[in-house]
Design an enzyme around this catalytic site. Sequence first.
Site, PDB file in Angstrom:
ATOM      1  N   ASP A 148     -11.047 -58.628 -55.616  1.00  0.00           N
ATOM      2  CA  ASP A 148     -11.121 -59.192 -54.208  1.00  0.00           C
ATOM      3  C   ASP A 148     -11.696 -58.763 -52.926  1.00  0.00           C
ATOM      4  O   ASP A 148     -12.067 -59.460 -52.272  1.00  0.00           O
ATOM      5  CB  ASP A 148      -9.512 -59.635 -54.021  1.00  0.00           C
ATOM      6  CG  ASP A 148      -9.012 -60.568 -54.857  1.00  0.00           C
ATOM      7  OD1 ASP A 148      -9.608 -61.391 -55.323  1.00  0.00           O
ATOM      8  OD2 ASP A 148      -7.452 -60.651 -54.871  1.00  0.00           O
ATOM      9  N   GLY A 190      -7.544 -38.836 -39.341  1.00  0.00           N
ATOM     10  CA  GLY A 190      -8.122 -40.309 -39.330  1.00  0.00           C
ATOM     11  C   GLY A 190      -8.813 -40.733 -38.087  1.00  0.00           C
ATOM     12  O   GLY A 190      -8.449 -40.323 -36.788  1.00  0.00           O
ATOM     13  N   ASN A 191      -9.517 -41.742 -38.184  1.00  0.00           N
ATOM     14  CA  ASN A 191     -10.047 -42.359 -37.086  1.00  0.00           C
ATOM     15  C   ASN A 191     -11.025 -43.683 -37.307  1.00  0.00           C
ATOM     16  O   ASN A 191     -11.269 -43.924 -38.416  1.00  0.00           O
ATOM     17  CB  ASN A 191     -11.199 -41.435 -36.319  1.00  0.00           C
ATOM     18  CG  ASN A 191     -12.130 -40.772 -37.501  1.00  0.00           C
ATOM     19  OD1 ASN A 191     -12.913 -41.599 -38.076  1.00  0.00           O
ATOM     20  ND2 ASN A 191     -11.948 -39.484 -37.836  1.00  0.00           N
ATOM     21  N   SER A 245     -10.473 -36.776 -30.370  1.00  0.00           N
ATOM     22  CA  SER A 245     -10.584 -35.719 -31.507  1.00  0.00           C
ATOM     23  C   SER A 245      -9.085 -35.160 -31.155  1.00  0.00           C
ATOM     24  O   SER A 245      -8.768 -34.672 -29.867  1.00  0.00           O
ATOM     25  CB  SER A 245     -11.679 -34.563 -31.199  1.00  0.00           C
ATOM     26  OG  SER A 245     -11.328 -33.532 -32.478  1.00  0.00           O
ATOM     27  N   GLY A 246      -8.399 -35.014 -32.229  1.00  0.00           N
ATOM     28  CA  GLY A 246      -7.034 -34.258 -32.412  1.00  0.00           C
ATOM     29  C   GLY A 246      -5.931 -34.850 -31.303  1.00  0.00           C
ATOM     30  O   GLY A 246      -5.045 -34.232 -31.238  1.00  0.00           O
ATOM     31  N   HIS A 263     -12.276 -43.845 -41.205  1.00  0.00           N
ATOM     32  CA  HIS A 263     -12.113 -42.571 -42.243  1.00  0.00           C
ATOM     33  C   HIS A 263     -10.704 -42.218 -41.971  1.00  0.00           C
ATOM     34  O   HIS A 263     -10.002 -42.002 -41.045  1.00  0.00           O
ATOM     35  CB  HIS A 263     -12.988 -41.168 -41.643  1.00  0.00           C
ATOM     36  CG  HIS A 263     -12.615 -39.891 -42.410  1.00  0.00           C
ATOM     37  ND1 HIS A 263     -12.736 -39.973 -43.765  1.00  0.00           N
ATOM     38  CD2 HIS A 263     -12.269 -38.848 -41.920  1.00  0.00           C
ATOM     39  CE1 HIS A 263     -12.421 -38.781 -44.170  1.00  0.00           C
ATOM     40  NE2 HIS A 263     -12.313 -38.015 -43.043  1.00  0.00           N
ATOM     41  N   TYR A 267     -10.987 -69.300 -50.852  1.00  0.00           N
ATOM     42  CA  TYR A 267      -9.798 -68.721 -50.327  1.00  0.00           C
ATOM     43  C   TYR A 267      -9.570 -68.712 -49.043  1.00  0.00           C
ATOM     44  O   TYR A 267     -10.211 -68.783 -48.181  1.00  0.00           O
ATOM     45  CB  TYR A 267      -9.882 -67.471 -51.010  1.00  0.00           C
ATOM     46  CG  TYR A 267      -8.493 -66.618 -50.762  1.00  0.00           C
ATOM     47  CD1 TYR A 267      -7.565 -66.593 -51.615  1.00  0.00           C
ATOM     48  CD2 TYR A 267      -8.524 -65.785 -49.516  1.00  0.00           C
ATOM     49  CE1 TYR A 267      -6.570 -65.851 -51.269  1.00  0.00           C
ATOM     50  CE2 TYR A 267      -7.121 -65.165 -49.081  1.00  0.00           C
ATOM     51  CZ  TYR A 267      -6.167 -65.417 -50.142  1.00  0.00           C
ATOM     52  OH  TYR A 267      -5.231 -64.546 -49.771  1.00  0.00           O
ATOM     53  N   HIS A 290      -7.374 -39.827 -44.485  1.00  0.00           N
ATOM     54  CA  HIS A 290      -7.255 -38.872 -45.656  1.00  0.00           C
ATOM     55  C   HIS A 290      -6.016 -39.530 -46.437  1.00  0.00           C
ATOM     56  O   HIS A 290      -5.119 -38.515 -46.671  1.00  0.00           O
ATOM     57  CB  HIS A 290      -7.006 -37.604 -45.005  1.00  0.00           C
ATOM     58  CG  HIS A 290      -8.205 -36.802 -44.583  1.00  0.00           C
ATOM     59  ND1 HIS A 290      -8.892 -36.038 -45.177  1.00  0.00           N
ATOM     60  CD2 HIS A 290      -8.762 -36.916 -43.576  1.00  0.00           C
ATOM     61  CE1 HIS A 290      -9.933 -35.351 -44.669  1.00  0.00           C
ATOM     62  NE2 HIS A 290      -9.756 -35.974 -43.325  1.00  0.00           N
ATOM     63  N   HIS A 348     -13.769 -34.664 -50.248  1.00  0.00           N
ATOM     64  CA  HIS A 348     -13.423 -35.058 -48.761  1.00  0.00           C
ATOM     65  C   HIS A 348     -12.555 -36.042 -48.653  1.00  0.00           C
ATOM     66  O   HIS A 348     -11.030 -36.029 -48.504  1.00  0.00           O
ATOM     67  CB  HIS A 348     -14.714 -35.152 -47.841  1.00  0.00           C
ATOM     68  CG  HIS A 348     -14.256 -35.179 -46.552  1.00  0.00           C
ATOM     69  ND1 HIS A 348     -15.318 -34.942 -45.675  1.00  0.00           N
ATOM     70  CD2 HIS A 348     -13.260 -35.626 -45.774  1.00  0.00           C
ATOM     71  CE1 HIS A 348     -14.940 -35.230 -44.382  1.00  0.00           C
ATOM     72  NE2 HIS A 348     -13.841 -35.447 -44.400  1.00  0.00           N
ATOM     73  N   SER A 385     -13.929 -37.727 -31.601  1.00  0.00           N
ATOM     74  CA  SER A 385     -13.620 -37.242 -33.259  1.00  0.00           C
ATOM     75  C   SER A 385     -14.610 -36.444 -33.687  1.00  0.00           C
ATOM     76  O   SER A 385     -15.882 -36.791 -33.389  1.00  0.00           O
ATOM     77  CB  SER A 385     -13.381 -38.504 -33.723  1.00  0.00           C
ATOM     78  OG  SER A 385     -13.406 -38.163 -35.467  1.00  0.00           O
ATOM     79  N   SER A 386     -14.287 -35.602 -34.490  1.00  0.00           N
ATOM     80  CA  SER A 386     -15.230 -34.486 -34.774  1.00  0.00           C
ATOM     81  C   SER A 386     -15.982 -35.215 -35.902  1.00  0.00           C
ATOM     82  O   SER A 386     -17.243 -34.780 -36.369  1.00  0.00           O
ATOM     83  CB  SER A 386     -14.446 -33.207 -35.698  1.00  0.00           C
ATOM     84  OG  SER A 386     -13.634 -33.985 -36.522  1.00  0.00           O
ATOM     85  N   ASP A 387     -15.525 -36.413 -36.334  1.00  0.00           N
ATOM     86  CA  ASP A 387     -16.268 -37.438 -37.397  1.00  0.00           C
ATOM     87  C   ASP A 387     -17.379 -38.176 -36.794  1.00  0.00           C
ATOM     88  O   ASP A 387     -18.131 -39.047 -37.486  1.00  0.00           O
ATOM     89  CB  ASP A 387     -15.303 -38.178 -38.135  1.00  0.00           C
ATOM     90  CG  ASP A 387     -14.504 -37.313 -39.353  1.00  0.00           C
ATOM     91  OD1 ASP A 387     -15.205 -36.286 -39.955  1.00  0.00           O
ATOM     92  OD2 ASP A 387     -13.357 -37.443 -39.037  1.00  0.00           O
TER      93      ASP A 387
END
Length: 235
Positions: free
Chosen positions: A123, A30-31, A47-48, A98, A230, A100, A172, A77-79
């Site tokens: 919403d 995640g990132n 990354s990692g 991102h 709201y 998972h 993915h 990050s690899s993303d």
Amino acid sequence: MDKEIQALKQRVYEQNIALASYGLAVLTWGNVSGVCREKGIMAIKPSGVPYAEMKADDMVLVSLESGEVIDSEYRPSSDTPTHLYMYRAFPKIGGAVHTHSLYAVAWAQAGKSIPAFGTTHADAFYGDVPVTRALTKDEVEQAYEANTGKVIAETFSKLDYEAIPAVLVKNHGPFTWGPTPEKAVENAVTLEFVARAASETLRVNAQTERVDSYLLDKHYFRKHGKNAYYGQKKK
């Protein structure tokens, strides 16, 4: 370092920690990123690196135009190419996420959009949360992460990315975004909840129909747009 960029790194760091605290980031999956468009700089998780070991200074700065890393000992990050593609395709966003997360990943792996079944969904998302097409073999083997951004942008060629700030990349997982990193994380939290709610709804009644458009309109527009009522007025 420029105070504005240092503040961006701090915010992005805090939202990465928040992502883990919400249970949306398993291990290092995640990132969160954020962008300063005036200076053309994106900040993103390294990354990692485990969340428990990260510091604000570890956030990696990347040129929004070239994708080159700016003064960091870490790899981003690899993303990163996916995030960069989204920032370029969606000019009004200031943060991207991102994950998972379990239920959103399940819908992505099934290759199914998340239907708007009720007001909780409405919403935050003005209609179904879409799923992208599958990437081709060539797209996976050549510039995979950038092509992930490409299929996200393709999916929104006829959709409003501000009204539906989320997508499922087939096979993915989920990506969300917003005007700030904080809002992008909030949308990730909401997406996982509505993905779970949709799964449970179909388990109770597999024939459930989508929410009526007038009720979807009511709930979406009472929180969004110029006539939203709201919450409290901003001072």
